[in-house]
Every structure is written in structure tokens, then in C-alpha cells.
Scaffold this active site. Structure first.
Site, PDB file in Angstrom:
ATOM      1  N   ASN A 116       0.834  -1.198   0.000  1.00 13.94           N
ATOM      2  CA  ASN A 116       0.000   0.000   0.000  1.00 13.94           C
ATOM      3  C   ASN A 116       0.866   1.244   0.000  1.00 13.94           C
ATOM      4  O   ASN A 116       1.954   1.267   0.573  1.00 13.94           O
ATOM      5  CB  ASN A 116      -0.953  -0.003   1.212  1.00 13.94           C
ATOM      6  CG  ASN A 116      -0.382   0.715   2.409  1.00 13.94           C
ATOM      7  OD1 ASN A 116      -0.480   1.943   2.518  1.00 13.94           O
ATOM      8  ND2 ASN A 116       0.245  -0.029   3.311  1.00 13.94           N
ATOM      9  N   PHE A 120      -1.856   7.965   4.396  1.00 12.53           N
ATOM     10  CA  PHE A 120      -2.647   8.509   5.509  1.00 12.53           C
ATOM     11  C   PHE A 120      -3.912   9.221   5.013  1.00 12.53           C
ATOM     12  O   PHE A 120      -4.236  10.332   5.445  1.00 12.53           O
ATOM     13  CB  PHE A 120      -1.824   9.495   6.353  1.00 12.53           C
ATOM     14  CG  PHE A 120      -0.700   8.881   7.142  1.00 12.53           C
ATOM     15  CD1 PHE A 120      -0.563   7.511   7.275  1.00 12.53           C
ATOM     16  CD2 PHE A 120       0.250   9.706   7.759  1.00 12.53           C
ATOM     17  CE1 PHE A 120       0.483   6.962   8.013  1.00 12.53           C
ATOM     18  CE2 PHE A 120       1.301   9.158   8.497  1.00 12.53           C
ATOM     19  CZ  PHE A 120       1.420   7.789   8.624  1.00 12.53           C
ATOM     20  N   SER A 181       5.600   4.943   8.718  1.00 12.81           N
ATOM     21  CA  SER A 181       5.022   4.665   7.408  1.00 12.81           C
ATOM     22  C   SER A 181       5.979   5.142   6.323  1.00 12.81           C
ATOM     23  O   SER A 181       6.547   6.235   6.414  1.00 12.81           O
ATOM     24  CB  SER A 181       3.679   5.375   7.246  1.00 12.81           C
ATOM     25  OG  SER A 181       3.249   5.298   5.902  1.00 12.81           O
ATOM     26  N   ASN A 183       5.040   6.021   3.401  1.00 14.39           N
ATOM     27  CA  ASN A 183       4.246   6.678   2.368  1.00 14.39           C
ATOM     28  C   ASN A 183       4.012   8.163   2.587  1.00 14.39           C
ATOM     29  O   ASN A 183       3.282   8.791   1.824  1.00 14.39           O
ATOM     30  CB  ASN A 183       2.896   5.961   2.239  1.00 14.39           C
ATOM     31  CG  ASN A 183       3.070   4.508   1.865  1.00 14.39           C
ATOM     32  OD1 ASN A 183       3.862   4.192   0.987  1.00 14.39           O
ATOM     33  ND2 ASN A 183       2.353   3.628   2.542  1.00 14.39           N
ATOM     34  N   THR A 184       4.599   8.740   3.631  1.00 20.68           N
ATOM     35  CA  THR A 184       4.579  10.189   3.852  1.00 20.68           C
ATOM     36  C   THR A 184       6.012  10.689   3.787  1.00 20.68           C
ATOM     37  O   THR A 184       6.846  10.259   4.594  1.00 20.68           O
ATOM     38  CB  THR A 184       3.958  10.544   5.218  1.00 20.68           C
ATOM     39  OG1 THR A 184       2.586  10.125   5.230  1.00 20.68           O
ATOM     40  CG2 THR A 184       4.016  12.037   5.476  1.00 20.68           C
ATOM     41  N   LYS A 215       5.317   3.423  17.123  1.00 19.79           N
ATOM     42  CA  LYS A 215       5.360   2.341  16.135  1.00 19.79           C
ATOM     43  C   LYS A 215       6.570   2.535  15.240  1.00 19.79           C
ATOM     44  O   LYS A 215       6.763   3.610  14.659  1.00 19.79           O
ATOM     45  CB  LYS A 215       4.080   2.324  15.303  1.00 19.79           C
ATOM     46  CG  LYS A 215       3.969   1.117  14.374  1.00 19.79           C
ATOM     47  CD  LYS A 215       2.565   0.997  13.798  1.00 19.79           C
ATOM     48  CE  LYS A 215       2.417  -0.284  12.993  1.00 19.79           C
ATOM     49  NZ  LYS A 215       1.014  -0.464  12.515  1.00 19.79           N
ATOM     50  N   ASN A 244       5.904  -1.776  11.483  1.00 19.03           N
ATOM     51  CA  ASN A 244       5.088  -1.261  10.388  1.00 19.03           C
ATOM     52  C   ASN A 244       5.429  -2.022   9.108  1.00 19.03           C
ATOM     53  O   ASN A 244       6.127  -3.038   9.143  1.00 19.03           O
ATOM     54  CB  ASN A 244       5.355   0.242  10.219  1.00 19.03           C
ATOM     55  CG  ASN A 244       4.140   0.991   9.697  1.00 19.03           C
ATOM     56  OD1 ASN A 244       3.419   0.509   8.829  1.00 19.03           O
ATOM     57  ND2 ASN A 244       3.910   2.187  10.216  1.00 19.03           N
TER      58      ASN A 244
END
Length: 350
Positions: A116, A120, A181, A183-184, A215, A244
């Protein structure tokens, strides 16, 4: 039955469309409290042996749902009703944001994995707080996972997290700072201890009495895992969630950008858990997530030092009876081995 539905129907849908369909069905279920309560009586963990206490919170089972599934806190009760011992919602940001462009969610059935790059996507902390204030018709342990709003510059990241914490901590059984994450842009840079310390200190103050966890990513070097463990213990955090998604593509054929979850993450997630337990297991509650597919995985994580275990990708491939099945199997295994409580298992092979 579910595997047939998955193969013939869900797998033919776009992955994100299937996810939104699932969320809508769960929300529909939540609109009928008598039905939700009935499912809770049938599927929620009941065995006394499964009960566990962590950072002052009582959990009916050590097995819960990881953040990422219920991003906007829309389905807490239905998810608890089907058997999850806790539901971690989010990741929620202070400001609403659409996330990254589609397509951004990809199944890898041959690897029992998902990639993915959602970014967010959520309706923001204020909207989530409104949902979390609603009266619940059944008991649910709720964790809230918060992250940085994408458009907020890194220099203002602390304030952004604090804004979310102030809104959401009073409504959560525990709060999680997500700095892992992929993805940011720039988010994982916040895992560096010199940047993580002021962030966690500020969020901890804003969270008040709500237990705070952090996390971390599986891609941290071992020495960085050790450093985060020492920092978390030094700041008096409640615990660490490990791990994560990963940016590694070991064991999969896809080169899609984003975070990889599921079976390929299993080995590294377990390695990080064992390292954390060795470093700070007596001072921190450890929550293990990544590659958890069945009761054997849950059992192994408990033995390695996790007090709580989470899954997500397994729900996609195993269906809605997955958490209830794991709870029943875990209770039977405890009886078979002569343990009166899941607490007796935690850390036995660490």
C-alpha cells in the site's frame, strides 16, 4: 466459504474498492446494535485464559487489529464483535487529507501479502473524535494511531502530532505515534533519536494519562532499534509496536512502491520483537505485528515477548471469522499446554 468468495468475487475487484465495500458492510452492521451484540456473543473472546492486562488496560484477548484497516474510526464495534481483542484505528492526522493518487493498494496473493501507498488518507482528527465520542453498545478496547499531516512541514511536525493527541488521547484506551510509514515523505526521518525525543516528549505531555506507544519500521538497523527502545524506556512510554510495513521487496516479485505487509514481513518482525525484548522487555510493553497469519504466529510472538499481537493482512485473505478462530485455537492451546493464562506464556522463549 470465504476463500471461494475471495477468489471468485473480491479478488476480481480493485483492492481499494473491495476495502471500501468491506468498510461499508461493517458500518451497515453497526447500524443494527442487536445484531452487533449477537455477533459479539457468538464471536468475541470469552475464555478467561485469554485475558491480559497491558499498561493498565484490560484486553479480552491479546490478538487485535492493527492500524490501517479502520482509518477513520468508523467500524470499532463491528470489528470488536467479530472477535478482535482490540481495534487500533488510524492512522489519523490533525488535518483531513486525500492521501496519494490511485491506484495505491495492491494484493499479492501468491505471497500472502499487500503493498500500500495510501498516504494517511483520512478525514482528520476532529471527525474521528466525533465518531469516537458516540455511545458504544458493546465493550471495545480502542487504540488511536496518529501521524503527520503531509502538507505540514517537518519543522512543524511536533505541533501537528500534539494537535491530534489533544483531540484524540482522551477518547483512546492507548495512543500510538506513527513515525514509520514509508508513504509520507520525510516521516521515517523522525525515527532518528535526536528528532524522536522532542516529538515523543511533547506528545506524551499532551496525551496526559493515556498510555503512549511508538510504532517503528522493520527497516531500522539493529542499533537504531536498540536506540529507540532505550529512548522509549527513558521517556516512560507504555510500549513499542513493532513493526510497520517494509520497503524491502525480499520474497516478492512486485516492484510497486509503498509499504509491504503480510507473510514476507514475518521473519524481520519477529527479529525486531526479540531484539526489543532483550533490550527493554522488562520496561516496555511490546506489541508485535507483521506477517501474523495464524495461531502459530500469535503463539510464537507471545513466547518471544509480545504482550499483544496484531494482524491486518490476514483478515484480507482469511475473512471475518479469522480473529474468532485464532482466539478459540489460542485458548485450546493454552489448555493443552497446562497454562491457566496467556500471561504465563509471554516471553518464555525470549
Amino acid at each position: 466459504m470465504y476463500r471461494l468468495v475471495f477468489t471468485q468475487v473480491l479478488s476480481r475487484l480493485d483492492a481499494e474498492a473491495a476495502h471500501h465495500l468491506t468498510i461499508r458492510l461493517l458500518r451497515l452492521l453497526g447500524m443494527f446494535p442487536p445484531l452487533t451484540r449477537l455477533l459479539h456473543r457468538l464471536l468475541a473472546p470469552r475464555a478467561e485464559s485469554l485475558r491480559v492486562q497491558a499498561f493498565g488496560v484490560h484486553f479480552p484477548s491479546p490478538f487485535g487489529l492493527a492500524a490501517g484497516f479502520d482509518k477513520d474510526a468508523r467500524c470499532v464495534e463491528p470489528l470488536s464483535a467479530i472477535g478482535f481483542g482490540h481495534v487500533e484505528v488510524g492512522t489519523i492526522t490533525a488535518h483531513a487529507q486525500p492521501g496519494n493518487p490511485r491506484p495505491r493498494l495492491f494484493r499479492l496473493p501468491e505471497s500472502r501479502a499487500v503493498i500500500n501507498r495510501m498516504g494517511f488518507n483520512n478525514t482528520g482528527a476532529a471527525a474521528a473524535a466525533t465518531r469516537l465520542r458516540r455511545v458504544r453498545h458493546l465493550p471495545a478496547v480502542v487504540g488511536v494511531n496518529i501521524g503527520k499531516t503531509k502538507v505540514v512541514p517537518e519543522s512543524e511536525a511536533v505541533r501537528d502530532y500534539v494537535d491530534s493527541a489533544r483531540r484524540l488521547a482522551p477518547l483512546a484506551d492507548y495512543l500510538v505515534v506513527n513515525v514509520s510509514s514509508p508513504n509520507t515523505p520525510g516521516l521515517r526521518d523522525l525515527q532518528a533519536v535526536d528528532r524522536l525525543r522532542p516529538l515523543l516528549s511533547a506528545v506524551k505531555e499532551a496525551a496526559g494519562r493515556t498510555p503512549l506507544l511508538v510504532k517503528i519500521a522493520p527497516d531500522l538497523a539493529d542499533e537504531d532499534v536498540d536506540a529507540v527502545a532505550e529512548l522509549a524506556a527513558d521517556l516512560g512510554l507504555a510500549g513499542i509496536i513493532a513493526t510497520n510495513t517494509t520497503i524491502s521487496r525480499t520474497g516478492v516479485s512486485s516492484t510497486e512502491a509503498g509499504g509491504l505487509s503480510g507473510r514476507p514481513l514475518k521473519t524481520r518482525s519477529l527479529e525486531v520483537l526479540r531484539r526489543l525484548h532483550q533490550k527493554a522487555g522488562d520496561r516496555l510493553t511490546l506489541v508485535s505485528v507483521g506477517g501474523v497469519e495464524d495461531v502459530d504466529d500469535v503463539w510464537e510472538r507471545l513466547l518471544a515477548g509480545a504482550t499483544l499481537v496484531q494482524g491486518y493482512t490476514g483478515l484480507i485473505y482469511e475473512g471475518p471469522l479469522w480473529p474468532s478462530r485464532i482466539n478459540r485455537q489460542l485458548a485450546r492451546r493454552l489448555r493443552r499446554h497446562g497454562y491457566r493464562s496467556v500471561r504465563d506464556v509471554i516471553g518464555r522463549t525470549a
